[in-house]
Design an enzyme around this catalytic site. Structure first.
Site, PDB file in Angstrom:
ATOM      1  N   ASP A  73       0.842  -1.198   0.000  1.00 27.97           N
ATOM      2  CA  ASP A  73       0.000   0.000   0.000  1.00 27.97           C
ATOM      3  C   ASP A  73       0.881   1.254   0.000  1.00 27.97           C
ATOM      4  O   ASP A  73       0.382   2.373  -0.116  1.00 27.97           O
ATOM      5  CB  ASP A  73      -1.007  -0.008   1.158  1.00 27.97           C
ATOM      6  N   SER A  74       2.193   1.047   0.060  1.00 30.94           N
ATOM      7  CA  SER A  74       3.117   2.174  -0.132  1.00 30.94           C
ATOM      8  C   SER A  74       2.967   2.735  -1.546  1.00 30.94           C
ATOM      9  O   SER A  74       3.522   3.785  -1.856  1.00 30.94           O
ATOM     10  CB  SER A  74       4.562   1.731   0.133  1.00 30.94           C
TER      11      SER A  74
ATOM     12  N   ASP B  48      -0.904  -6.301  -0.776  1.00 30.65           N
ATOM     13  CA  ASP B  48      -1.221  -5.709   0.531  1.00 30.65           C
ATOM     14  C   ASP B  48      -2.725  -5.457   0.621  1.00 30.65           C
ATOM     15  O   ASP B  48      -3.316  -4.889  -0.304  1.00 30.65           O
ATOM     16  CB  ASP B  48      -0.516  -4.345   0.626  1.00 30.65           C
TER      17      ASP B  48
ATOM     18  N   LYS C 284      -1.084  -9.737   2.327  1.00 28.30           N
ATOM     19  CA  LYS C 284      -0.454  -9.306   3.583  1.00 28.30           C
ATOM     20  C   LYS C 284      -1.410  -8.357   4.280  1.00 28.30           C
ATOM     21  O   LYS C 284      -2.063  -7.535   3.625  1.00 28.30           O
ATOM     22  CB  LYS C 284       0.875  -8.596   3.293  1.00 28.30           C
TER      23      LYS C 284
ATOM     24  N   GLU D 111       8.402  -4.502  10.901  1.00 27.98           N
ATOM     25  CA  GLU D 111       8.801  -3.154  10.464  1.00 27.98           C
ATOM     26  C   GLU D 111       9.295  -2.338  11.650  1.00 27.98           C
ATOM     27  O   GLU D 111       8.578  -2.173  12.645  1.00 27.98           O
ATOM     28  CB  GLU D 111       7.616  -2.446   9.777  1.00 27.98           C
TER      29      GLU D 111
END
Ligand code: KIV
Length: 284
Positions: free
Chosen positions: A45-46, A84, A113, A182
């Site tokens: 989703d980045s 994602d 994910k 993360e």
């Protein structure tokens, strides 16, 4: 060529081979990442902040991810493609399962994910129960955070470290095949890696993980804004783009582009015939 499966990724931990994972959001970059030998390509989703210009990842929709993941899937032959699940697409088990199925059917991803620990364990169980592999994501979870610090490391104190470890246990128990950690303190990441039998893939979490994940734009030098301290930068694609586009602009302005190799002309007799015909018509 068959793409790597979640089992292949788990086997890499067992054999001690480090796992490389990178994001990609479109056909050409996914094609190149696959050719470069990366094992996992994440359509993260980045994509929101890095490609679509959104302020954060919470604005990314399921349609955004499906559009980008479908392009990535069309390009990738060997790597395992992970999609994602965006913010708001897995808040109830039935919603999560329906959306995960959409990601597989419409975008062709190999697994999904989602972010969160114990609070999403039930949802992970439902998705894996529907036959779709799930990768977990704990530590710093951007979809749930309003923390705007550049490098918001988690697990620097004992209580938080224990919380993250318990999240990892819960996700494994719910059936994830791998976990992204993360921005987790490196010793905590090391301990989790030793404690769980699924691959632990770190970003900003130190060297003791089973693998590493980075955003493509950081690796190739295409981030708009400052390069973050946790990421490697192995190229200067932004510099290459600026150089090439500036040269194109200046050649257009100076009349140097197009070059003779960029276009075709009629041969001389055909041109004469053309002028004769058009000329005659004009006179008529
Ligand atoms: O969306 C993303 O790029 C990610 C990585 C940071 C793991 O979730």
């Amino acid at each position: 060529m068959a793409r790597l499966t979640s089992k292949d990724i788990m086997d890499m931990k067992r054999s001690g081979e480090k796992i490389s994972m990178i994001t990609a959001y479109d056909y050409p970059t996914a094609y190149l990442c696959d050719k470069a030998g990366v094992e996992i390509i994440l359509v993260g989703d980045s994509v929101g902040p890095f490609v679509l210009g959104y302020r954060d990842t919470r604005r990314v929709t399921l349609d955004d991810i499906i559009r980008h993941a479908a392009a990535v899937s069309r390009a990738v032959e060997r790597a395992h493609v992970v999609g994602d699940m965006p913010f708001g697409t897995y808040y109830r088990p039935y919603v999560a399962v329906e959306n995960a199925i959409k990601m597989v059917r419409e975008a062709g991803v190999d697994s999904v994910k989602l972010e969160g620990g114990r609070e999403v364990a039930g949802i992970v169980r439902e998705i894996t129960g529907s036959g779709i592999d799930v990768m977990g994501h704990i530590g710093f979870t951007p979809q749930r955070s309003t923390d705007t610090s550049v490098y918001p490391v988690r697990g620097l104190d004992v209580d938080e470290a224990e919380e993250i470890l318990n999240d990892a246990y819960a996700l494994v128990d719910a059936g994830v095949y791998a976990i992204v950690l993360e921005f987790v303190a490196s010793q905590v990441a090391q301990l989790i890696r030793e404690e769980v039998d699924v691959p632990v893939i770190g970003i900003g979490s130190g060297p003791h993980c089973d693998g590493q994940v980075l955003v493509l734009h950081d690796v190739i030098g295409l981030r708009v804004g400052e390069h973050p301290p946790y990421a490697a930068k192995y190229g200067d694609v932004a510099g290459e783009i600026l150089y090439a586009v500036r040269k194109y602009v200046s050649e257009v302005k100076e009349g140097l582009f197009p070059h003779p190799s960029n276009y075709r002309s009629m041969d001389e007799p055909t041109y004469k015939e053309f002028i004769n015909r058009v000329g005659r018509r004009k006179i008529d």
